[in-house]
Design a protein around this motif. Structure first.
Motif, PDB file in Angstrom:
ATOM      1  N   ARG A 154     -11.654  14.981  -0.135  1.00  0.00           N
ATOM      2  CA  ARG A 154     -10.298  14.430  -0.270  1.00  0.00           C
ATOM      3  C   ARG A 154      -9.938  13.548   0.917  1.00  0.00           C
ATOM      4  N   CYS A 155      -9.353  12.388   0.583  1.00  0.00           N
ATOM      5  CA  CYS A 155      -8.949  11.432   1.612  1.00  0.00           C
ATOM      6  C   CYS A 155      -7.543  10.930   1.286  1.00  0.00           C
ATOM      7  N   PHE A 156      -6.655  11.035   2.241  1.00  0.00           N
ATOM      8  CA  PHE A 156      -5.286  10.538   2.077  1.00  0.00           C
ATOM      9  C   PHE A 156      -5.064   9.358   3.012  1.00  0.00           C
ATOM     10  N   VAL A 157      -4.500   8.302   2.440  1.00  0.00           N
ATOM     11  CA  VAL A 157      -4.227   7.104   3.240  1.00  0.00           C
ATOM     12  C   VAL A 157      -2.739   6.799   3.166  1.00  0.00           C
ATOM     13  N   ILE A 158      -2.097   6.710   4.318  1.00  0.00           N
ATOM     14  CA  ILE A 158      -0.691   6.303   4.401  1.00  0.00           C
ATOM     15  C   ILE A 158      -0.646   4.875   4.925  1.00  0.00           C
ATOM     16  N   ILE A 159       0.027   4.009   4.190  1.00  0.00           N
ATOM     17  CA  ILE A 159       0.110   2.595   4.561  1.00  0.00           C
ATOM     18  C   ILE A 159       1.566   2.258   4.847  1.00  0.00           C
ATOM     19  N   THR A 160       1.860   1.799   6.045  1.00  0.00           N
ATOM     20  CA  THR A 160       3.212   1.330   6.342  1.00  0.00           C
ATOM     21  C   THR A 160       3.209  -0.196   6.351  1.00  0.00           C
ATOM     22  N   SER A 161       4.243  -0.774   5.749  1.00  0.00           N
ATOM     23  CA  SER A 161       4.286  -2.237   5.644  1.00  0.00           C
ATOM     24  C   SER A 161       5.701  -2.709   5.378  1.00  0.00           C
ATOM     25  N   ARG A 162       5.952  -3.962   5.726  1.00  0.00           N
ATOM     26  CA  ARG A 162       7.231  -4.595   5.377  1.00  0.00           C
ATOM     27  C   ARG A 162       7.121  -5.349   4.049  1.00  0.00           C
ATOM     28  N   ASN A 163       5.941  -5.377   3.482  1.00  0.00           N
ATOM     29  CA  ASN A 163       5.703  -6.188   2.289  1.00  0.00           C
ATOM     30  C   ASN A 163       5.222  -5.297   1.148  1.00  0.00           C
ATOM     31  N   GLU A 164       6.094  -5.075   0.173  1.00  0.00           N
ATOM     32  CA  GLU A 164       5.752  -4.192  -0.940  1.00  0.00           C
ATOM     33  C   GLU A 164       4.597  -4.740  -1.771  1.00  0.00           C
ATOM     34  N   THR A 165       4.515  -6.063  -1.882  1.00  0.00           N
ATOM     35  CA  THR A 165       3.439  -6.680  -2.649  1.00  0.00           C
ATOM     36  C   THR A 165       2.077  -6.330  -2.063  1.00  0.00           C
ATOM     37  N   VAL A 166       1.971  -6.310  -0.745  1.00  0.00           N
ATOM     38  CA  VAL A 166       0.716  -5.952  -0.080  1.00  0.00           C
ATOM     39  C   VAL A 166       0.335  -4.512  -0.407  1.00  0.00           C
ATOM     40  N   VAL A 167       1.306  -3.623  -0.344  1.00  0.00           N
ATOM     41  CA  VAL A 167       1.049  -2.205  -0.633  1.00  0.00           C
ATOM     42  C   VAL A 167       0.601  -2.023  -2.088  1.00  0.00           C
ATOM     43  N   ASN A 168       1.273  -2.735  -3.004  1.00  0.00           N
ATOM     44  CA  ASN A 168       0.871  -2.656  -4.417  1.00  0.00           C
ATOM     45  C   ASN A 168      -0.550  -3.163  -4.619  1.00  0.00           C
ATOM     46  N   SER A 169      -0.872  -4.270  -3.969  1.00  0.00           N
ATOM     47  CA  SER A 169      -2.197  -4.864  -4.140  1.00  0.00           C
ATOM     48  C   SER A 169      -3.298  -3.970  -3.591  1.00  0.00           C
ATOM     49  N   MET A 170      -2.954  -3.095  -2.650  1.00  0.00           N
ATOM     50  CA  MET A 170      -3.938  -2.186  -2.069  1.00  0.00           C
ATOM     51  C   MET A 170      -4.164  -0.958  -2.939  1.00  0.00           C
ATOM     52  N   GLY A 171      -3.456  -0.893  -4.068  1.00  0.00           N
ATOM     53  CA  GLY A 171      -3.708   0.176  -5.022  1.00  0.00           C
ATOM     54  C   GLY A 171      -2.732   1.328  -4.987  1.00  0.00           C
ATOM     55  N   VAL A 172      -1.639   1.200  -4.240  1.00  0.00           N
ATOM     56  CA  VAL A 172      -0.665   2.294  -4.185  1.00  0.00           C
ATOM     57  C   VAL A 172       0.176   2.273  -5.456  1.00  0.00           C
ATOM     58  N   ASP A 173       0.251   3.403  -6.128  1.00  0.00           N
ATOM     59  CA  ASP A 173       1.038   3.510  -7.344  1.00  0.00           C
ATOM     60  C   ASP A 173       2.526   3.438  -7.003  1.00  0.00           C
ATOM     61  N   GLU A 174       3.293   2.826  -7.914  1.00  0.00           N
ATOM     62  CA  GLU A 174       4.733   2.662  -7.693  1.00  0.00           C
ATOM     63  C   GLU A 174       5.417   3.993  -7.407  1.00  0.00           C
ATOM     64  N   SER A 175       4.945   5.048  -8.043  1.00  0.00           N
ATOM     65  CA  SER A 175       5.562   6.373  -7.862  1.00  0.00           C
ATOM     66  C   SER A 175       5.245   6.984  -6.502  1.00  0.00           C
ATOM     67  N   ARG A 176       4.330   6.377  -5.752  1.00  0.00           N
ATOM     68  CA  ARG A 176       3.956   6.891  -4.433  1.00  0.00           C
ATOM     69  C   ARG A 176       4.323   5.908  -3.321  1.00  0.00           C
ATOM     70  N   ILE A 177       5.335   5.084  -3.588  1.00  0.00           N
ATOM     71  CA  ILE A 177       5.877   4.214  -2.539  1.00  0.00           C
ATOM     72  C   ILE A 177       7.207   4.795  -2.083  1.00  0.00           C
ATOM     73  N   HIS A 178       7.306   5.086  -0.805  1.00  0.00           N
ATOM     74  CA  HIS A 178       8.551   5.621  -0.245  1.00  0.00           C
ATOM     75  C   HIS A 178       9.285   4.506   0.489  1.00  0.00           C
ATOM     76  N   ARG A 179      10.576   4.378   0.206  1.00  0.00           N
ATOM     77  CA  ARG A 179      11.404   3.343   0.833  1.00  0.00           C
ATOM     78  C   ARG A 179      12.498   4.028   1.641  1.00  0.00           C
ATOM     79  N   PRO A 180      12.322   4.142   2.947  1.00  0.00           N
ATOM     80  CA  PRO A 180      13.343   4.798   3.777  1.00  0.00           C
ATOM     81  C   PRO A 180      14.688   4.085   3.666  1.00  0.00           C
ATOM     82  N   LYS A 181      15.746   4.857   3.723  1.00  0.00           N
ATOM     83  CA  LYS A 181      17.098   4.306   3.661  1.00  0.00           C
ATOM     84  C   LYS A 181      17.640   4.095   5.070  1.00  0.00           C
ATOM     85  N   ILE A 182      18.650   3.229   5.174  1.00  0.00           N
ATOM     86  CA  ILE A 182      19.332   3.095   6.458  1.00  0.00           C
ATOM     87  C   ILE A 182      20.119   4.378   6.720  1.00  0.00           C
ATOM     88  N   LEU A 183      20.444   4.638   7.971  1.00  0.00           N
ATOM     89  CA  LEU A 183      21.151   5.865   8.334  1.00  0.00           C
ATOM     90  C   LEU A 183      22.614   5.777   7.931  1.00  0.00           C
TER      91      LEU A 183
END
Length: 848
Positions: free
Chosen positions: A288-317
Motif C-alpha cells: 500500500r502506498c498513499f500519496v498526498i499532493i498539495t497544489s494551488r492548481n486543481e487541474t494539475v491534481v486531477n491530471s495526476m489521477g486524484v479522484d474528485e471525491s478525494r480532493i480536499h479544499r481547506p476553507k478560510i478561517l
C-alpha cells in the motif's frame, strides 16, 4: 518581472491582429502592407527580448523604464488597426469611396502614423540592443554542470505548532487513509496560497498514528522549478541512499526497488506542474502506498489521477478561529491571551482585512507582537494594512506567496486576472460580463473551432482552478461560472500589478483613482462624475453606481472598447441623449445597457458603432432596422426585452455567434424578422428564441434549424401558449445536427415535440424541461426504430415545475447510462425517486 509578462501578452494580441489582416488580405492591410509587415517583425523581436529579459532579474529596473513607452505604442497601434477596420466596413457599404478626399487623407495620415510607430519601436530596439550587449546573463550551475538542486528539507524542520481551524481537515484526511483498501491511494489538498495546505500535510505526515501505520514516509518539496531528476534524488536521499553516483536513467528503478516491499506515505508538496508519463511510473503497487499532493492548481491534481471525491479544499478561517490564531502570534508574552478589550476591538478590525487567510493572520500577528503595549502602533498597522502586507518588501511572505500564483499563470491569463482589480472588495462579479469584457477589449480571440466567448469561460474556469478566483454561483452540470469574486488579499495583489502595468491607478487604501493614463476604470458612488472628463485613454469603463451620467462627457472616451452599465440602475437620465453620445464612440466593441432603467428605443445612430461586437439590452422596446449594419456583432442579447419582433435584415449579421431574444414573427408582419433569416447566420452557436400565438412557421422554414451546423445551444420559450397550432409548429421543426444543450420552457402541451428523441438528438449532453404541462416523456431507446441500439449521451438533466410528468427514475437511469447530474423540482409523479419530491433536489452520480 510579472509586469513584462502582461505586456508580452499585449504584444502577442497585436501581432495576431496584424498577422490576421495580412493573411486575409484585408483592404487596409494591402494599403499599408510594408508598414504592417515591418511592425509585425519588430514586435516579434521585442517579444523575444522581453521573454529572455524576464529570466534576468537584474534587468528589472531597466525594463520598468522601457515598458510604459512600449505599452503606449501598442495601444496607439491597436487604435490605428481598429480605425482601419472601421474604414473598410464603411467602404463595403459604399459610404466611403476609395479615391475621395477623405479617404486619401486617411491613407496619408495613417501611413504617417504607422511609420512613426515603427520608428519609435526601432529606437527602443536600439536601446535594448545596447543594454543587452552591456549586460550578459549570469548562469549558475550545480556540480557536473547540472541544474538541479537537492533540498535537505523535511517537514520536521517546520513542524506547525498550531492547527487552529484545521482539526476537521485532519480528521477527514486521516479517515480517507485509514479506511482505504486500495494499494495506491492519491489525495489532493487544493487551495490558494497561504490557506494552510502544507500545514495540514505536515500534521498528517507527523501524526503518531501515521508514523506507526507506514513503514516509510517521504516528504518531497516540488515547487515551481520542477524537475524529475531533482525530485527523485530528494526521495532517494530520504530513503538513505547516496544518490550522488547514480545516473539519472537509474533513479526511477532505484526508488521502486527501495519502496517495493514497504507501506509508504509520500507527500508531494507545492506541485505546480507534472510530467504525467513519469508520474504514472513512479510508484510501485506491491504494497500500500498513499500519496498526498498539495497544489494551488486543481487541474494539475486531477491530471495526476486524484479522484474528485478525494480532493480536499481547506476553507478560510471563521472569525473565532481567526482571532484565536492572531492571539497565538500577537500575544506571545501573555501566552495567547489579549490584555484588554481595546486591543481586542482593534485586532478584530485588522482581522477583517485578512479575510480568514492563515498566512496573512500569522504575518500580521508577527508584526503586532512587538507592539502589544502600544494601541497607537496597532492603529498605525490597521491604517497602513495594505502597505504592510501587499507592497513587495523583503521577507514579505504574504505578497510573495500570492505573487507566485500570478507568476505561474500562462501569459494569456495574466491580463484577464488583472481586470478583477477594478471591482471593490467582496464584489460579486458576473462571469458572463467579465468574459464579455475580455472579448470586447481583444484580450481573447477565437481560434480553431472555439469562439472567443467559449475560450473566455475556459479561462475563467482556469483562474478558479488555480485558486485565484472564488466561485459564488456555478452551473451544476458542467461547472460554468455564473458569478464569482476575489479574496481581498488576492485582489490587493492584482491591484499592485495593475498599478505597475499602468492599467489603473489606486491610492494606498486600494481605492481606484482616475488619471490621464488609466486604461480601465470601475466607477462607483464614492467618485465624482466630473473626474471622468480627463479619461481620453480609457479602454474599459465599468459602472458600479447609479450616479446620473448626464454630466459625463461620454464623447471624450474615444479609445473606449468596453462600456458596461450592468452593475448599476440608472433611472434619472435622458436615455435618448445618452444613446446619442454613445453612438459617437466609434471604437466601442462591447456595450451592455442592462442597467439602464426605463424603456429604450435604440436609435438609427447606433449604426455608427461599426466596431461593436457585443450588445446587451434589457428593456428595449424598439430596435431600429439600422442595427443590421453592425456586421461585426458576435453577441446580440435581447433576452429580457419586451420586443414584438426583430427587424428584418438580421441575416446580414453573418458573424453572429449568440442570439438571445429572437421572436418568430407572423407572415403578415412585413417589418418582422422571419425564421428563415437565421439561414444567413452560419456561425451561430447559441440561439434563444420565443414562439407565441401570433408566430408562424411556413413549410419552407421547417428545416431552417437543421441547417445551422454549428448551433450547440437551443432554448425555446413557448410563452404558455395552449393553442394546438403552436405544438404543431414545433413538431415540424428539424433540430440542429450538432445540438449539445436544449431548453424548453413554458410548453403547455402533454406530449413533447416529436424531434425530442434519441434519433434526432444523438449528441445532446444537457436537457432542461421547465414549467410545462408535459405528461409523457418517451426516453427509451427501444422506442426509436432507427436508434440502432444506441443510448442517450445526456450528462445533465433538469426537470422543474413539471407536476404532470409521469416518469420512472430507474428507467431513466437505464436509458441514460452516463447521466451524472440532475436537478428536479416539483415533479410529483416521479417514481422510484432517490430524493424527496416536496422540495428542490440535486442528484449526482455515485452520491445518491
Amino acid at each position: 518581472m510579472a509586469a513584462s509578462k502582461a505586456t508580452e501578452a499585449m504584444i502577442g494580441t497585436l501581432i495576431e491582429k496584424v498577422f490576421s489582416a495580412l493573411l486575409t488580405q484585408a483592404q487596409y492591410a494591402l494599403d499599408f502592407k510594408d508598414q504592417l509587415e515591418a511592425m509585425k517583425t519588430k514586435l516579434e523581436l521585442m517579444t523575444a527580448f522581453i521573454s529572455c529579459t524576464d529570466k534576468q532579474k537584474t534587468r528589472g529596473e531597466f525594463m520598468q523604464k522601457i515598458l510604459p513607452n512600449l505599452r503606449k505604442i501598442i495601444y496607439e497601434a491597436d487604435d490605428i488597426m481598429t480605425d482601419c477596420q472601421i474604414r473598410d466596413e464603411y467602404r463595403k457599404d459604399g459610404f466611403c469611396h476609395r479615391f475621395s478626399l477623405r479617404d486619401l487623407f486617411f491613407i496619408y495620415q495613417t501611413g504617417k502614423d504607422l511609420k512613426h510607430i515603427n520608428s519609435r519601436i526601432e529606437k527602443m530596439e536600439s536601446s535594448l540592443g545596447v543594454y543587452g550587449r552591456a549586460e550578459q546573463p549570469i548562469i549558475q550551475q550545480g556540480p557536473n554542470n547540472s541544474s538541479y538542486q537537492i533540498f535537505k528539507y523535511s517537514p520536521e524542520d517546520q513542524e506547525p505548532s498550531e492547527i487552529i481551524g484545521l482539526e476537521k481537515d485532519l480528521e477527514k484526511i486521516k479517515g480517507w487513509i485509514l479506511s482505504s483498501n486500495e494499494k495506491l491511494q492519491q489525495i489532493g489538498i487544493v487551495g490558494m496560497g497561504g490557506l494552510g495546505k502544507t500545514t495540514i500535510a505536515q500534521k498528517i505526515f507527523n501524526d503518531r498514528e501515521m508514523v506507526a501505520y507506514f513503514e516509510k514516509r517521504l516528504w518531497v518539496p516540488v515547487s515551481q522549478n520542477f524537475s524529475e531528476e531533482r525530485v527523485m534524488r530528494a526521495m532517494l536521499k530520504q530513503l538513505g541512499e547516496d544518490e550522488s553516483g547514480i545516473e539519472e536513467s537509474h533513479l526511477l528503478h532505484k526508488i521502486q526497488q527501495r519502496l517495493s516491499d514497504k507501506t509508504c506515505l509520500i507527500v508531494m508538496d507545492d506541485v505546480w506542474r507534472m510530467n504525467l508519463d513519469w508520474w504514472k511510473n513512479l510508484y510501485p503497487t506491491e504494497k500500500r502506498c498513499f500519496v498526498i499532493i498539495t497544489s494551488r492548481n486543481e487541474t494539475v491534481v486531477n491530471s495526476m489521477g486524484v479522484d474528485e471525491s478525494r480532493i480536499h479544499r481547506p476553507k478560510i478561517l471563521n472569525e473565532e478561529e481567526s482571532w484565536s490564531l492572531l492571539c497565538k502570534h500577537a500575544f506571545l508574552t501573555s501566552k495567547g491571551k489579549c490584555p484588554n478589550k481595546e486591543f481586542e476591538k482593534k485586532g478584530i478590525e485588522i482581522l477583517k482585512k485578512c479575510g480568514g487567510l492563515p498566512l496573512a493572520i500569522k504575518t500580521i500577528g508577527g508584526l503586532l507582537a512587538p507592539k502589544v503595549h502600544s494601541l497607537s502602533e496597532w492603529n498605525k498597522i490597521n491604517d497602513d494594512f495594505h502597505v504592510y502586507l501587499t507592497t513587495e518588501k523583503e521577507n514579505n511572505s504574504v505578497v510573495a506567496s500570492l505573487r507566485l500564483s500570478y507568476d505561474e499563470l500562462p501569459t494569456h491569463l495574466k491580463q484577464c486576472l488583472l481586470c478583477f482589480s477594478v471591482y471593490p472588495d467582496d464584489f460579486e462579479i458576473s462571469g458572463e460580463q467579465m468574459v464579455h469584457w475580455w472579448v470586447g477589449e481583444g484580450l481573447i480571440r477565437g481560434r480553431d473551432n472555439r469562439t472567443a466567448t467559449e475560450l473566455g469561460f475556459d479561462y475563467l474556469s482556469e483562474l478558479v482552478s488555480r485558486c485565484l478566483v472564488e466561485v459564488v454561483h456555478r452551473r451544476g452540470y458542467d461547472g460554468r461560472v455564473y458569478s464569482c469574486k476575489m479574496h481581498d488579499l488576492v485582489r490587493d495583489m492584482t491591484i499592485q500589478i495593475a498599478k505597475d502595468e499602468a492599467f489603473c491607478s489606486f491610492d494606498e487604501q486600494g481605492r481606484q483613482k482616475l488619471t490621464q493614463d488609466s486604461r480601465w476604470f470601475g466607477f462607483n458612488s464614492d467618485m465624482d462624475p466630473k473626474s471622468l472628463k480627463k479619461s481620453s485613454r480609457l479602454r474599459a469603463l465599468i459602472l458600479q453606481s447609479s450616479t446620473p451620467v448626464s454630466l459625463w462627457n461620454v464623447k471624450s472616451f474615444m479609445s473606449l472598447r468596453v462600456l458596461d452599465f450592468s452593475y448599476c440602475k440608472l433611472d434619472q437620465i435622458n436615455v435618448e441623449d445618452l444613446l446619442d453620445k454613445i453612438s459617437s464612440l466609434k471604437r466601442l466593441a462591447c456595450l451592455n445597457l442592462s442597467g439602464v432603467a426605463g424603456n429604450i428605443e435604440l436609435p438609427s445612430s447606433i449604426q455608427k458603432l461599426r466596431n461593436l461586437q457585443i450588445l446587451v439590452l434589457r428593456r428595449c422596446t424598439k430596435l431600429h432596422p439600422s442595427i443590421t449594419s453592425l456586421k461585426k456583432l458576435i453577441i446580440l442579447d435581447l433576452g429580457s426585452c419586451p420586443l414584438q419582433y426583430l427587424p428584418r435584415g438580421l441575416e446580414k449579421l453573418i458573424y453572429l455567434q449568440e442570439l438571445s431574444g429572437f421572436r418568430v414573427a407572423s407572415q403578415s408582419n412585413t417589418q418582422g424578422c422571419r425564421l428563415n433569416a437565421l439561414l444567413g447566420l452560419k456561425q451561430l452557436r447559441v440561439l434563444r428564441m420565443s414562439i407565441n400565438n401570433e408566430s408562424e412557421i411556413s413549410e419552407d422554414e421547417w428545416n431552417v434549424l437543421s441547417q445551422l451546423e454549428k448551433l450547440k445551444v437551443l432554448a425555446i420559450d413557448a410563452e404558455d401558449c395552449k393553442e394546438k397550432h403552436v405544438s404543431q409548429m414545433l413538431d415540424r421543426l428539424l433540430p440542429p445536427p450538432s445540438l449539445q444543450e436544449l431548453y424548453l420552457r413554458r410548453y403547455r402541451h402533454e406530449i413533447l415535440p416529436k424531434w425530442i428523441n434519441l434519433k434526432h438528438l444523438s449528441s445532446l449532453q444537457y436537457l432542461c424541461l421547465e414549467d410545462g404541462d408535459i405528461s409523457n416523456f418517451e426516453i427509451s431507446s427501444e422506442s426509436d426504430q432507427d436508434s440502432n441500439g444506441t443510448t442517450w449521451v445526456l450528462e445533465g438533466l433538469c426537470l422543474k415545475f413539471m407536476p404532470n410528468l409521469i416518469l420512472d427514475w430507474n428507467v431513466l437511469l437505464k436509458d441514460m447510462p452516463i447521466l451524472r447530474y440532475a436537478e428536479v423540482s416539483r415533479c410529483f409523479n416521479l417514481k422510484n425517486s432517490p430524493f424527496p419530491l416536496d422540495k428542490p433536489a440535486v442528484w449526482k452520480k455515485n452520491q445518491d
